[in-house]
Write a protein that holds these residues in place. Structure first.
Motif, PDB file in Angstrom:
ATOM      1  N   SER A   1       0.855  -1.189   0.000  1.00  0.00           N
ATOM      2  CA  SER A   1       0.000   0.000   0.000  1.00  0.00           C
ATOM      3  C   SER A   1       0.893   1.242   0.000  1.00  0.00           C
ATOM      4  O   SER A   1       2.096   1.155   0.251  1.00  0.00           O
ATOM      5  CB  SER A   1      -0.896   0.004   1.242  1.00  0.00           C
ATOM      6  N   LYS A   2       0.313   2.394  -0.259  1.00  0.00           N
ATOM      7  CA  LYS A   2       1.067   3.648  -0.277  1.00  0.00           C
ATOM      8  C   LYS A   2       1.741   3.893   1.073  1.00  0.00           C
ATOM      9  O   LYS A   2       2.900   4.278   1.145  1.00  0.00           O
ATOM     10  CB  LYS A   2       0.133   4.807  -0.625  1.00  0.00           C
ATOM     11  N   GLY A   3       1.017   3.632   2.154  1.00  0.00           N
ATOM     12  CA  GLY A   3       1.572   3.804   3.503  1.00  0.00           C
ATOM     13  C   GLY A   3       2.723   2.859   3.775  1.00  0.00           C
ATOM     14  O   GLY A   3       3.724   3.244   4.391  1.00  0.00           O
ATOM     15  N   GLU A   4       2.603   1.603   3.317  1.00  0.00           N
ATOM     16  CA  GLU A   4       3.674   0.621   3.503  1.00  0.00           C
ATOM     17  C   GLU A   4       4.919   1.028   2.714  1.00  0.00           C
ATOM     18  O   GLU A   4       6.041   0.881   3.199  1.00  0.00           O
ATOM     19  CB  GLU A   4       3.210  -0.768   3.059  1.00  0.00           C
ATOM     20  N   LYS A   5       4.723   1.547   1.496  1.00  0.00           N
ATOM     21  CA  LYS A   5       5.861   2.001   0.691  1.00  0.00           C
ATOM     22  C   LYS A   5       6.565   3.163   1.370  1.00  0.00           C
ATOM     23  O   LYS A   5       7.792   3.204   1.435  1.00  0.00           O
ATOM     24  CB  LYS A   5       5.395   2.443  -0.699  1.00  0.00           C
ATOM     25  N   GLN A   6       5.796   4.115   1.882  1.00  0.00           N
ATOM     26  CA  GLN A   6       6.393   5.273   2.555  1.00  0.00           C
ATOM     27  C   GLN A   6       7.186   4.828   3.775  1.00  0.00           C
ATOM     28  O   GLN A   6       8.293   5.322   4.020  1.00  0.00           O
ATOM     29  CB  GLN A   6       5.317   6.283   2.949  1.00  0.00           C
ATOM     30  N   LYS A   7       6.645   3.877   4.525  1.00  0.00           N
ATOM     31  CA  LYS A   7       7.334   3.374   5.710  1.00  0.00           C
ATOM     32  C   LYS A   7       8.632   2.643   5.323  1.00  0.00           C
ATOM     33  O   LYS A   7       9.678   2.852   5.940  1.00  0.00           O
ATOM     34  CB  LYS A   7       6.424   2.430   6.502  1.00  0.00           C
TER      35      LYS A   7
ATOM     36  N   ARG B   1      10.395   3.040   2.561  1.00  0.00           N
ATOM     37  CA  ARG B   1      11.356   4.035   2.060  1.00  0.00           C
ATOM     38  C   ARG B   1      12.018   4.776   3.227  1.00  0.00           C
ATOM     39  O   ARG B   1      13.222   5.025   3.204  1.00  0.00           O
ATOM     40  CB  ARG B   1      10.656   5.032   1.138  1.00  0.00           C
TER      41      ARG B   1
END
Length: 193
Positions: free
Chosen positions: A28-34, A36
């Motif tokens: 998910s977008k949140g998982e990718k941000q985390k 990164r």
């Protein structure tokens, strides 16, 4: 097949499967941000450790076309072993960040766990671009050589892996004097880019 070999193959398969996360669903977008943010935090920590251990590296990296930072973890059980890592490549001109992965497969007798960090330094834009686009692969028995005397103190503590490409390898005890990179591949992380 020998029972020890079979157990070793099974263990490495499970470990490498765990390293890659298996066939998981898209992040998910949140998982990718985390994810990164975790890689960027690792980058910061590794560079701080390198600059503390080898202060001249800061100048070498700042004057380079780009650099890449990796944190690696490996496991060796009997006759087989493997490892994985994650990293980030930074273009010093554009400041663009490319998230990357590392995968290592080993053969030969051994037992143990290893953890180390690598900082790649690319003197030329061509070398950096090639690393980011095509990755890098060390074959069978590649061992990096000690620093080139012509470069003087700028790359002190770094290992030359090809013309204009240098690697600092950090362990828990400081800089490693030799880089043994058998069966190691570096490539883009499609999920995080």
């Amino acid at each position: 097949m020998n029972r020890h070999i079979l157990i070793g193959l099974l263990a490495v398969t499970l470990v490498c499967g765990g390293f890659s996360g298996g066939a998981s669903a898209a992040m998910s977008k949140g998982e990718k941000q985390k994810a990164r943010a975790e890689v960027q935090s690792m980058e910061k920590d590794v560079l701080e450790q390198l600059y503390k251990t080898q202060p001249s590296a800061k100048t070498a990296i700042s004057k380079a076309a780009g650099y890449a930072v990796f944190s690696n973890f490996g496991l060796k059980l009997f006759l087989v072993g493997g490892g994985k890592g994650e990293g980030i490549a930074v273009n010093n001109t554009t400041k663009k960040k490319t998230y990357m992965k590392m995968l290592e497969l080993q053969a030969g007798l051994g037992l143990g766990v290893k953890k180390f960090r690598l900082v790649w330094v690319f003197e030329t834009q061509r070398g950096f671009d090639s690393f980011v686009k095509s990755g890098w692969e060390f074959g069978g028995h590649t061992t990096a050589a000690a620093k080139n005397r012509e470069k003087g103190a700028a790359f002190e503590g770094a290992l030359s892996v090809s013309a204009g490409v240098w690697v600092y390898q950090l362990t828990d005890t400081g800089l490693a004097l030799e880089l043994a990179a058998k069966g190691t591949k570096y490539y883009k992380d499609d999920e995080l880019n």
